[in-house]
Design a protein around this motif. Structure first.
Motif, mmCIF file in Angstrom:
data_model
loop_
_atom_site.group_PDB
_atom_site.id
_atom_site.type_symbol
_atom_site.label_atom_id
_atom_site.label_comp_id
_atom_site.label_asym_id
_atom_site.label_seq_id
_atom_site.Cartn_x
_atom_site.Cartn_y
_atom_site.Cartn_z
ATOM 1 N N ALA A 71 9.088 3.342 -7.002
ATOM 2 C CA ALA A 71 8.949 4.793 -7.051
ATOM 3 C C ALA A 71 7.489 5.195 -7.232
ATOM 4 N N THR A 72 6.751 4.422 -8.033
ATOM 5 C CA THR A 72 5.335 4.713 -8.247
ATOM 6 C C THR A 72 4.530 4.434 -6.988
ATOM 7 N N TYR A 73 4.795 3.325 -6.330
ATOM 8 C CA TYR A 73 4.130 3.025 -5.051
ATOM 9 C C TYR A 73 4.286 4.200 -4.085
ATOM 10 N N LEU A 74 5.518 4.659 -3.921
ATOM 11 C CA LEU A 74 5.793 5.718 -2.953
ATOM 12 C C LEU A 74 5.134 7.033 -3.363
ATOM 13 N N ALA A 75 5.129 7.312 -4.659
ATOM 14 C CA ALA A 75 4.484 8.537 -5.135
ATOM 15 C C ALA A 75 2.981 8.492 -4.885
ATOM 16 N N LYS A 76 2.362 7.361 -5.152
ATOM 17 C CA LYS A 76 0.919 7.230 -4.939
ATOM 18 C C LYS A 76 0.583 7.319 -3.445
ATOM 19 N N ALA A 77 1.454 6.780 -2.596
ATOM 20 C CA ALA A 77 1.219 6.861 -1.153
ATOM 21 C C ALA A 77 1.265 8.308 -0.677
ATOM 22 N N GLN A 78 2.110 9.114 -1.307
ATOM 23 C CA GLN A 78 2.192 10.532 -0.950
ATOM 24 C C GLN A 78 0.897 11.266 -1.302
ATOM 25 N N GLU A 79 0.213 10.790 -2.336
ATOM 26 C CA GLU A 79 -0.991 11.457 -2.837
ATOM 27 C C GLU A 79 -2.265 11.016 -2.130
ATOM 28 N N ASP A 80 -2.224 9.899 -1.430
ATOM 29 C CA ASP A 80 -3.456 9.285 -0.913
ATOM 30 C C ASP A 80 -3.260 8.868 0.543
ATOM 31 N N ASP A 81 -3.987 9.512 1.458
ATOM 32 C CA ASP A 81 -3.771 9.198 2.873
ATOM 33 C C ASP A 81 -4.413 7.885 3.307
ATOM 34 N N SER A 82 -5.084 7.184 2.390
ATOM 35 C CA SER A 82 -5.586 5.847 2.723
ATOM 36 C C SER A 82 -4.517 4.779 2.489
ATOM 37 N N ILE A 83 -3.355 5.193 1.950
ATOM 38 C CA ILE A 83 -2.222 4.281 1.739
ATOM 39 C C ILE A 83 -1.170 4.554 2.811
ATOM 40 N N VAL A 84 -0.853 3.535 3.605
ATOM 41 C CA VAL A 84 0.124 3.664 4.689
ATOM 42 C C VAL A 84 1.381 2.887 4.311
ATOM 43 N N VAL A 85 2.532 3.544 4.418
ATOM 44 C CA VAL A 85 3.806 2.908 4.083
ATOM 45 C C VAL A 85 4.401 2.263 5.332
ATOM 46 N N ILE A 86 4.721 0.982 5.217
ATOM 47 C CA ILE A 86 5.371 0.224 6.289
ATOM 48 C C ILE A 86 6.776 -0.161 5.824
ATOM 49 N N ASP A 87 7.788 0.070 6.646
ATOM 50 C CA ASP A 87 9.159 -0.297 6.297
ATOM 51 C C ASP A 87 9.325 -1.808 6.398
ATOM 52 N N ALA A 88 9.326 -2.478 5.238
ATOM 53 C CA ALA A 88 9.416 -3.939 5.215
ATOM 54 C C ALA A 88 10.848 -4.441 5.152
#
Length: 208
Positions: free
Chosen positions: A172-189
């Motif tokens: 949940a923290t990973y996903l929240a931080k990714a929402q706040e920072d556009d240098s973090i890209v979420v990949i569906d693993a």
């Protein structure tokens, strides 16, 4: 990003997300893109002293269990060594750096998982200042699936043995931080590995 400017790229994810194969894929991509192999690091670890700290963090001492605050501080001690003695010098000489985990792991695991976000943010500011990766690939996976994958690799270390709720808080923290920072890209693993790698390569083509 230009090919001539060194960049710090990090692969993040929960246990079983496929970080190791992603690191290999991104390493090969960077080498083809720049003409030079990146410097590859891992956290905690990456220097002789930091690797000793990694052993302390990963192993269980029955008579002296590692408390959560000590875990957090040890990881930042290892990170400070790595950044000062390896990562920053490499970037300064124009070499790209590819990291297997960095500060986002502490925000997720010690901040979210352990409930120590205030301590994590304080120590992060003190040790890293405004230093951060240019790009982070977060490999997102359902914790239960990731832990099943990790268990197939063999014996689980001290961190991997945490309860499922710990990893759910970390995710949940990973996903929240990714929402706040556009240098973090979420990949569906959670996809088939071939699809995961296809998505990573497409993202790198777009970003680089």
């Amino acid at each position: 990003m230009s090919q001539n400017s060194a960049r710090f790229i990090v692969i993040e994810g929960l246990e079983g997300a496929g970080k190791s194969s992603a690191v290999s894929l991104v390493r090969d991509f960077i080498e083809k893109y720049t003409g030079h192999a990146p410097l590859c690091t891992r956290e905690p670890g990456g220097t002789p002293l930091a690797e000793k700290i990694r052993t302390l963090v990963k192993t269980t001492e029955p008579g002296d269990p590692l408390c959560d605050e000590a875990e957090c501080l040890l990881i930042y001690a290892a990170r400070a060594q790595l950044v000062a003695n390896v990562i920053k010098p490499a970037l300064a000489r124009g070499q790209w750096v590819l990291g297997d985990r960095h500060n986002l792991s502490s925000l997720a695991y010690q901040g979210g998982g352990r409930g120590l976000m205030s301590l994590v943010e304080t120590v992060s500011r003190a040790t890293l200042g405004d230093f951060k990766p240019d790009l982070t690939l977060y490999l997102d996976i359902e914790p239960a699936l990731g832990l099943r994958r990790a268990a197939r690799r063999g014996e689980l270390d001290r961190i991997e043995q945490q309860e499922l709720a710990f990893f759910e808080r970390a995710r949940a923290t990973y996903l929240a931080k990714a929402q706040e920072d556009d240098s973090i890209v979420v990949i569906d693993a959670g996809q088939d590995m071939a699809e995961v790698h296809k998505d990573i390569l497409a993202m790198l083509q777009q970003r680089l």
